[in-house]
Write an enzyme that holds these catalytic residues in place. Structure first.
Site, PDB file in Angstrom:
ATOM      1  N   SER A   1       5.592 114.801  10.135  1.00 31.83           N
ATOM      2  CA  SER A   1       5.227 113.606  10.915  1.00 31.83           C
ATOM      3  C   SER A   1       4.027 113.831  11.830  1.00 31.83           C
ATOM      4  O   SER A   1       3.600 112.908  12.525  1.00 31.83           O
ATOM      5  CB  SER A   1       6.420 113.185  11.782  1.00 31.83           C
ATOM      6  OG  SER A   1       7.566 113.024  10.991  1.00 31.83           O
TER       7      SER A   1
ATOM      8  N   ARG B   1      28.108 122.146  21.452  1.00 33.16           N
ATOM      9  CA  ARG B   1      29.204 121.450  22.163  1.00 33.16           C
ATOM     10  C   ARG B   1      30.394 122.348  22.480  1.00 33.16           C
ATOM     11  O   ARG B   1      31.090 122.122  23.468  1.00 33.16           O
ATOM     12  CB  ARG B   1      29.697 120.255  21.341  1.00 33.16           C
ATOM     13  CG  ARG B   1      28.757 119.075  21.388  1.00 33.16           C
ATOM     14  CD  ARG B   1      29.374 117.850  20.706  1.00 33.16           C
ATOM     15  NE  ARG B   1      28.335 116.886  20.403  1.00 33.16           N
ATOM     16  CZ  ARG B   1      28.199 116.261  19.242  1.00 33.16           C
ATOM     17  NH1 ARG B   1      29.075 116.469  18.262  1.00 33.16           N
ATOM     18  NH2 ARG B   1      27.215 115.416  19.041  1.00 33.16           N
TER      19      ARG B   1
ATOM     20  N   CYS C   1      29.434 110.505  18.267  1.00 35.60           N
ATOM     21  CA  CYS C   1      29.382 109.063  18.551  1.00 35.60           C
ATOM     22  C   CYS C   1      30.753 108.373  18.515  1.00 35.60           C
ATOM     23  O   CYS C   1      30.990 107.426  19.270  1.00 35.60           O
ATOM     24  CB  CYS C   1      28.409 108.380  17.600  1.00 35.60           C
ATOM     25  SG  CYS C   1      28.489 108.995  15.914  1.00 35.60           S
TER      26      CYS C   1
ATOM     27  N   SER D   1      24.235 104.023  10.335  1.00 37.83           N
ATOM     28  CA  SER D   1      23.204 104.691  11.143  1.00 37.83           C
ATOM     29  C   SER D   1      23.718 105.977  11.773  1.00 37.83           C
ATOM     30  O   SER D   1      22.928 106.811  12.219  1.00 37.83           O
ATOM     31  CB  SER D   1      22.674 103.749  12.233  1.00 37.83           C
ATOM     32  OG  SER D   1      23.722 103.369  13.093  1.00 37.83           O
ATOM     33  N   GLY D   2      25.031 106.146  11.799  1.00 35.90           N
ATOM     34  CA  GLY D   2      25.619 107.382  12.322  1.00 35.90           C
ATOM     35  C   GLY D   2      25.248 108.587  11.483  1.00 35.90           C
ATOM     36  O   GLY D   2      25.356 109.726  11.937  1.00 35.90           O
TER      37      GLY D   2
ATOM     38  N   GLU E   1      33.947 115.244  11.017  1.00 35.10           N
ATOM     39  CA  GLU E   1      34.077 114.247  12.084  1.00 35.10           C
ATOM     40  C   GLU E   1      35.475 114.272  12.714  1.00 35.10           C
ATOM     41  O   GLU E   1      35.627 114.183  13.932  1.00 35.10           O
ATOM     42  CB  GLU E   1      33.781 112.855  11.510  1.00 35.10           C
ATOM     43  CG  GLU E   1      33.543 111.791  12.552  1.00 35.10           C
ATOM     44  CD  GLU E   1      32.167 111.861  13.208  1.00 35.10           C
ATOM     45  OE1 GLU E   1      31.440 112.841  12.973  1.00 35.10           O
ATOM     46  OE2 GLU E   1      31.830 110.940  13.957  1.00 35.10           O
TER      47      GLU E   1
ATOM     48  N   LYS F   1      35.889 117.236  14.942  1.00 36.87           N
ATOM     49  CA  LYS F   1      35.093 117.068  16.167  1.00 36.87           C
ATOM     50  C   LYS F   1      35.819 116.152  17.141  1.00 36.87           C
ATOM     51  O   LYS F   1      35.892 116.437  18.341  1.00 36.87           O
ATOM     52  CB  LYS F   1      33.725 116.449  15.834  1.00 36.87           C
ATOM     53  CG  LYS F   1      32.716 117.406  15.267  1.00 36.87           C
ATOM     54  CD  LYS F   1      31.352 116.701  15.235  1.00 36.87           C
ATOM     55  CE  LYS F   1      30.497 117.204  14.117  1.00 36.87           C
ATOM     56  NZ  LYS F   1      29.341 116.361  13.844  1.00 36.87           N
TER      57      LYS F   1
ATOM     58  N   ARG G   1      33.384 105.853   6.695  1.00 33.59           N
ATOM     59  CA  ARG G   1      32.067 105.207   6.786  1.00 33.59           C
ATOM     60  C   ARG G   1      32.176 103.834   6.136  1.00 33.59           C
ATOM     61  O   ARG G   1      32.761 103.695   5.064  1.00 33.59           O
ATOM     62  CB  ARG G   1      31.043 106.067   6.034  1.00 33.59           C
ATOM     63  CG  ARG G   1      29.616 105.626   6.203  1.00 33.59           C
ATOM     64  CD  ARG G   1      29.026 106.032   7.528  1.00 33.59           C
ATOM     65  NE  ARG G   1      28.827 107.463   7.679  1.00 33.59           N
ATOM     66  CZ  ARG G   1      28.600 108.044   8.855  1.00 33.59           C
ATOM     67  NH1 ARG G   1      28.566 107.340   9.972  1.00 33.59           N
ATOM     68  NH2 ARG G   1      28.424 109.351   8.935  1.00 33.59           N
TER      69      ARG G   1
ATOM     70  N   HIS H   1      30.211 101.519  15.835  1.00 34.58           N
ATOM     71  CA  HIS H   1      31.451 102.083  15.311  1.00 34.58           C
ATOM     72  C   HIS H   1      32.633 101.251  15.810  1.00 34.58           C
ATOM     73  O   HIS H   1      32.737 100.951  17.012  1.00 34.58           O
ATOM     74  CB  HIS H   1      31.634 103.524  15.806  1.00 34.58           C
ATOM     75  CG  HIS H   1      30.680 104.513  15.199  1.00 34.58           C
ATOM     76  ND1 HIS H   1      29.810 104.208  14.176  1.00 34.58           N
ATOM     77  CD2 HIS H   1      30.488 105.832  15.470  1.00 34.58           C
ATOM     78  CE1 HIS H   1      29.116 105.284  13.851  1.00 34.58           C
ATOM     79  NE2 HIS H   1      29.500 106.285  14.630  1.00 34.58           N
TER      80      HIS H   1
ATOM     81  N   THR I   1      24.294 104.719  18.280  1.00 35.51           N
ATOM     82  CA  THR I   1      23.047 105.433  18.612  1.00 35.51           C
ATOM     83  C   THR I   1      22.596 105.173  20.059  1.00 35.51           C
ATOM     84  O   THR I   1      21.746 105.891  20.564  1.00 35.51           O
ATOM     85  CB  THR I   1      21.892 105.092  17.643  1.00 35.51           C
ATOM     86  OG1 THR I   1      21.630 103.695  17.692  1.00 35.51           O
ATOM     87  CG2 THR I   1      22.222 105.515  16.221  1.00 35.51           C
TER      88      THR I   1
END
Ligand SMILES: NC(=O)c1ccc[n+]([C@@H]2O[C@H](COP(=O)([O-])OP(=O)(O)OC[C@H]3O[C@@H](n4cnc5c(N)ncnc54)[C@H](OP(=O)(O)O)[C@@H]3O)[C@@H](O)[C@H]2O)c1
Length: 354
Positions: free
Chosen positions: A41, A112, A150, A180-181, A203, A206, A236, A243, A333
């Site tokens: 980029s 985390r 998220c 978008s997650g 997920e 987490k 998803r 969400h 997000t």
């Protein structure tokens, strides 16, 4: 000279990075020093990389150029790095930045579970901020603060309110997570359109660990996890942003539905008390309609304008067989991503930790 704190945005061409840029426009404390991404980029105009389609950036922001990530330069030019880069890259890059004296506020999952790195949602656990003082890099001003994944972020504020008021025994959560997650371009369209995918890598693990860490304590140099059980099923679904989560909760006390709704709606945390710029005035919005919350209506919940998408919407609060049931919608997000890190950095600024 604006006198504002200079910040770098890492991953400025991605879903989270572009939310950081949105939240940093005209920010009262922070000013963008540079937008960073991969060498793919380098030199591109920010406006030619847009992934966020529901926000109109200022012309001067659209004309900013993307630079290749350069840790040495960032550490000399910036006090803060807001990180929205992939986990495998975030691990070593964020450590290096902290070693060079930068305060890192990150969305990535790599740090985390580190021993002295907190997962902060400032309505929930600012008391755990003190753990940064035990990080090896703190002496030279560098540290790492993470926000939760998220799906955990969306429900942790309501869970904090309910735990404080009534005590939690067990939490069963099922998620319906937006595309978008998965970042950009995310899940292939042929896999997700007209479909539900009952698997999101790591997920569930987490959610089960991050919620217990955030709702626990930090004392004598270590995190002590909250005692209640969390069980998660994650899927998803073909929704762009937002969400949706189904909660079934066993509580120590037996409040009425009205008492539960009032505790949620009345809840305020440190960001509200401190008047942080990106703090939603009401962090939990309780919907009375029989068919809300829905991502299409509720994903941008939160006032004032700077806090759009920063509130969790809760609805359909019911009780059956001794369990409390409800639905939650939050922006993955914004609240669950860039907004979480922004609020953490605003808290650090306000408390003089920068
Ligand atoms: N999406 C969510 O809802 C969400 C929520 C919470 C946390 N997170 C976490 O936030 C992070 C970012 O997620 P995302 O959804 O924004 O991902 P994304 O849309 O895929 O964006 C990734 C960004 O990282 C940059 N990047 C990739 N490789 C790089 C390299 N070698 N050097 C420098 N930059 C590089 C990309 O730049 P190029 O365009 O140049 O490749 C892009 O700007 C991830 O760790 C994710 O797990 C995401």
């Amino acid at each position: 000279m604006s006198g504002k704190v200079k910040v770098a945005v890492l991953g400025a061409t991605g879903m989270i990075g572009q939310r950081f840029v949105e939240m940093l426009e005209d920010h009262p404390y922070f000013e963008i020093e540079g937008l960073y991404a991969s060498e793919r980029s380098e030199g591109k105009r920010f406006g030619d990389t847009l992934k966020v389609r529901d926000y109109n950036y200022k012309q001067e922001t659209l004309d900013m150029k993307i630079s290749k990530m350069d840790v040495d330069h960032i550490s000399k030019a910036c006090r803060i790095a807001f990180s929205g880069i992939p986990s495998e890259l975030a691990g070593p890059t964020e450590t290096e930045l902290a070693q060079k004296g930068v305060a890192v506020f990150t969305n990535a999952g790599s740090h985390r579970m580190d021993p002295h790195v907190p997962i902060i949602v400032p309505e929930v656990n600012t008391d755990q901020f003190c753990s940064i003082k035990d990080q090896d890099t703190y002496g030279n001003g560098g540290y790492i603060v993470t926000n939760a994944n998220c799906s955990s972020t969306g429900i942790v504020v309501p869970l904090r309110a309910l735990n404080d008021a009534f005590g939690l025994n067990e939490v069963f959560v099922s998620t319906y997570q937006a595309i978008s997650g998965a970042g950009y371009p995310g899940v292939p369209s042929l896999d997700i359109v007209g479909n539900v995918i009952p698997f999101i890598s790591h997920e569930e693990e987490k959610m089960e660990t991050e919620l217990a860490k955030m709702l626990g304590t930090y004392a004598d140099g270590e995190f002590k996890y909250a005692g209640f059980k969390v069980m998660a099923n994650c899927a998803r679904v073909p929704v762009i942003d937002g969400h949706t989560e189904s909660l079934v909760i066993d509580m120590k006390e037996s409040p009425s539905i009205e008492e539960v709704a009032k505790v949620l709606a009345d809840f305020r945390g440190e960001p509200q008390k401190l008047g942080l710029p990106s703090a939603p005035e009401q962090p939990i919005i309780v919907r009375a309609e029989e068919n809300r919350p829905q991502p299409i209506y509720d994903v941008f919940a939160g006032t004032p304008d700077r806090a759009r998408g920063m509130a969790s919407s809760v609805g359909r609060i019911r009780c059956s067989n001794g369990y409390y049931k409800m639905w939650v919608v939050s922006h993955n997000t914004l609240r669950g991503g860039a907004g979480g890190s922004m609020l953490n950095a605003e808290y650090a600024y306000k408390k003089g930790i920068l």
